[in-house]
Design a protein around this motif. Structure first.
Motif, mmCIF file in Angstrom:
data_model
loop_
_atom_site.group_PDB
_atom_site.id
_atom_site.type_symbol
_atom_site.label_atom_id
_atom_site.label_comp_id
_atom_site.label_asym_id
_atom_site.label_seq_id
_atom_site.Cartn_x
_atom_site.Cartn_y
_atom_site.Cartn_z
ATOM 1 N N CYS A 1 0.855 -1.180 0.000
ATOM 2 C CA CYS A 1 0.000 0.000 0.000
ATOM 3 C C CYS A 1 0.892 1.232 0.000
ATOM 4 O O CYS A 1 1.837 1.321 0.792
ATOM 5 C CB CYS A 1 -0.908 0.010 1.233
ATOM 6 N N VAL A 2 0.597 2.166 -0.888
ATOM 7 C CA VAL A 2 1.244 3.471 -0.901
ATOM 8 C C VAL A 2 0.179 4.490 -0.538
ATOM 9 O O VAL A 2 -0.855 4.578 -1.213
ATOM 10 C CB VAL A 2 1.867 3.787 -2.271
ATOM 11 N N ALA A 3 0.404 5.248 0.535
ATOM 12 C CA ALA A 3 -0.588 6.211 1.020
ATOM 13 C C ALA A 3 0.026 7.600 1.057
ATOM 14 O O ALA A 3 1.178 7.782 1.454
ATOM 15 C CB ALA A 3 -1.074 5.822 2.417
ATOM 16 N N GLU A 4 -0.761 8.573 0.619
ATOM 17 C CA GLU A 4 -0.371 9.978 0.691
ATOM 18 C C GLU A 4 -1.444 10.740 1.461
ATOM 19 O O GLU A 4 -2.637 10.648 1.143
ATOM 20 C CB GLU A 4 -0.211 10.577 -0.709
ATOM 21 N N VAL A 5 -1.045 11.494 2.483
ATOM 22 C CA VAL A 5 -1.998 12.232 3.294
ATOM 23 C C VAL A 5 -2.312 13.560 2.626
ATOM 24 O O VAL A 5 -1.427 14.217 2.071
ATOM 25 C CB VAL A 5 -1.444 12.441 4.724
ATOM 26 N N GLY A 6 -3.586 13.939 2.668
ATOM 27 C CA GLY A 6 -4.021 15.202 2.095
ATOM 28 C C GLY A 6 -4.396 16.203 3.165
ATOM 29 O O GLY A 6 -4.273 15.945 4.368
ATOM 30 N N THR B 1 -7.404 17.145 3.806
ATOM 31 C CA THR B 1 -8.651 16.659 4.403
ATOM 32 C C THR B 1 -8.708 15.147 4.208
ATOM 33 O O THR B 1 -8.002 14.588 3.340
ATOM 34 C CB THR B 1 -9.879 17.300 3.741
ATOM 35 N N PRO B 2 -9.547 14.437 4.995
ATOM 36 C CA PRO B 2 -9.675 12.984 4.787
ATOM 37 C C PRO B 2 -10.109 12.624 3.372
ATOM 38 O O PRO B 2 -9.698 11.579 2.851
ATOM 39 C CB PRO B 2 -10.736 12.582 5.826
ATOM 40 N N GLU B 3 -10.933 13.466 2.750
ATOM 41 C CA GLU B 3 -11.372 13.187 1.381
ATOM 42 C C GLU B 3 -10.231 13.295 0.382
ATOM 43 O O GLU B 3 -10.297 12.696 -0.706
ATOM 44 C CB GLU B 3 -12.498 14.140 0.982
ATOM 45 N N ALA B 4 -9.171 14.040 0.717
ATOM 46 C CA ALA B 4 -8.036 14.211 -0.192
ATOM 47 C C ALA B 4 -6.954 13.151 0.010
ATOM 48 O O ALA B 4 -5.974 13.132 -0.748
ATOM 49 C CB ALA B 4 -7.425 15.605 -0.011
ATOM 50 N N ASP B 5 -7.094 12.269 1.011
ATOM 51 C CA ASP B 5 -6.112 11.201 1.204
ATOM 52 C C ASP B 5 -6.146 10.232 0.020
ATOM 53 O O ASP B 5 -7.209 9.946 -0.534
ATOM 54 C CB ASP B 5 -6.407 10.428 2.497
ATOM 55 N N GLU B 6 -4.980 9.710 -0.337
ATOM 56 C CA GLU B 6 -4.867 8.763 -1.447
ATOM 57 C C GLU B 6 -4.263 7.460 -0.942
ATOM 58 O O GLU B 6 -3.171 7.452 -0.379
ATOM 59 C CB GLU B 6 -4.007 9.345 -2.562
ATOM 60 N N LEU B 7 -4.990 6.355 -1.138
ATOM 61 C CA LEU B 7 -4.541 5.027 -0.743
ATOM 62 C C LEU B 7 -4.525 4.144 -1.985
ATOM 63 O O LEU B 7 -5.569 3.959 -2.633
ATOM 64 C CB LEU B 7 -5.468 4.412 0.314
ATOM 65 N N TYR B 8 -3.351 3.601 -2.313
ATOM 66 C CA TYR B 8 -3.200 2.761 -3.498
ATOM 67 C C TYR B 8 -2.778 1.359 -3.081
ATOM 68 O O TYR B 8 -1.836 1.191 -2.306
ATOM 69 C CB TYR B 8 -2.160 3.345 -4.451
#
Length: 286
Positions: free
Chosen positions: A123-128, A130-137
């Protein structure tokens, strides 16, 4: 002359997929989800030195399950790639999407060109902001990549853990609630006869990407901080230690009057006095 056995490409790919899936399922689960303050990573890990969760760059982190030597090679390659992009261009150009695409290409090439695929799922995660802007791949052993909607589980009985998370997860959860939810979800599978398990704090690896921080947002949660987060959860047993409670008064004999917890805490701190034994009333010379 010996006749060579023939296997169709479809059969070879099926065999490779089965090998990789079995290897991943034998491992312990790891969970990534968004909460109000950032992105939370919780993995079952009995080792304190070999990490399943690690920092990649300022706002990007990496979690994996499967063979440690294989996903550690992928992690190191991701760190080198992120450093090269950040130094050549700008630190803001390092994104989770670019790293996920690079990992997908690497795993896809290994799956099709080598005789043995990598038994990993990452999993590659990037924090945004806001929670809606977080990216989880999610990137699987064959190079497939997908964008997960705020939560994902890998390894072990991942489908059952994902189902438990789906019922209660909310993007506006606090860190305490998010950690306890993940621990309950991990403990809901793998018990004897289908019973829930009690997971000790020493068996967990917990880290976050803190969206309130500027620059490097990754930090690990260990020791007393982790114990306090698990204090209100039923699955917070940590090897026989009791969860944090209010301070207790020191032990006393049958003829000694009771003391409040506050007075017990204040005694002996910076006063240079020692309470006489047996209540004789003698004071220590100044």
């Amino acid at each position: 002359m010996a006749m060579q056995f023939y296997a169709s490409p479809e059969q070879i790919m099926r065999d490779r997929s089965e090998l990789a899936r079995k290897g991943i399922a034998r491992g312990r689960s790891a969970v990534t989800l968004s909460y109000s303050g950032g992105v939370l990573f919780v993995a079952e890990n009995l080792s304190s030195a070999l990490h399943k969760v690690s920092e990649i760059y300022d706002r990007v982190a990496f979690a994996a399950v499967g063979r440690y030597n294989e996903f550690e090679n992928l992690r190191r390659a991701g760190v080198r790639m992120a450093d090269a992009i950040g130094l050549s261009f700008d630190r803001r150009d390092v994104t989770g999407r670019a790293l996920a695409n690079a990992y997908a290409q690497t795993l896809g090439a290994i799956f099709t060109e080598q005789s043995k695929p990598f038994e990993v799922e990452i999993c590659v995660a990037e924090v945004g902001v806001t929670p809606e802007a977080d990216e989880l791949y999610r990137i699987t052993y064959d190079g497939s990549v997908s964008d997960e909607p705020g939560r994902m589980a890998m390894g072990g009985q991942a489908e059952a853990v994902t189902g438990a998370l789906r019922e209660e997860h909310r993007p506006d959860m606090s860190l305490d609630d998010a950690v306890r939810l993940v621990v309950r979800a991990l403990g809901s599978v793998g018990g004897d006869g289908g019973a829930p398990r009690t997971i000790a704090a020493s068996q967990l690896e917990v880290a976050i990407l803190d969206r309130r921080r500027v620059g490097r947002t990754f930090r690990r949660i260990t020791g007393a901080a982790l114990d306090s987060l698990l204090g209100g959860a039923p699955a917070s047993a940590d090897g026989g230690k009791e969860p944090p409670t209010e301070p207790k008064a020191p032990a006393r004999g049958p003829d000694k009057p009771a003391e409040s917890a506050g007075s017990a805490d204040l005694e002996g701190k910076g006063k240079g006095k020692q309470k006489p034994a047996g209540g004789t009333g003698e004071e220590k010379p100044k």
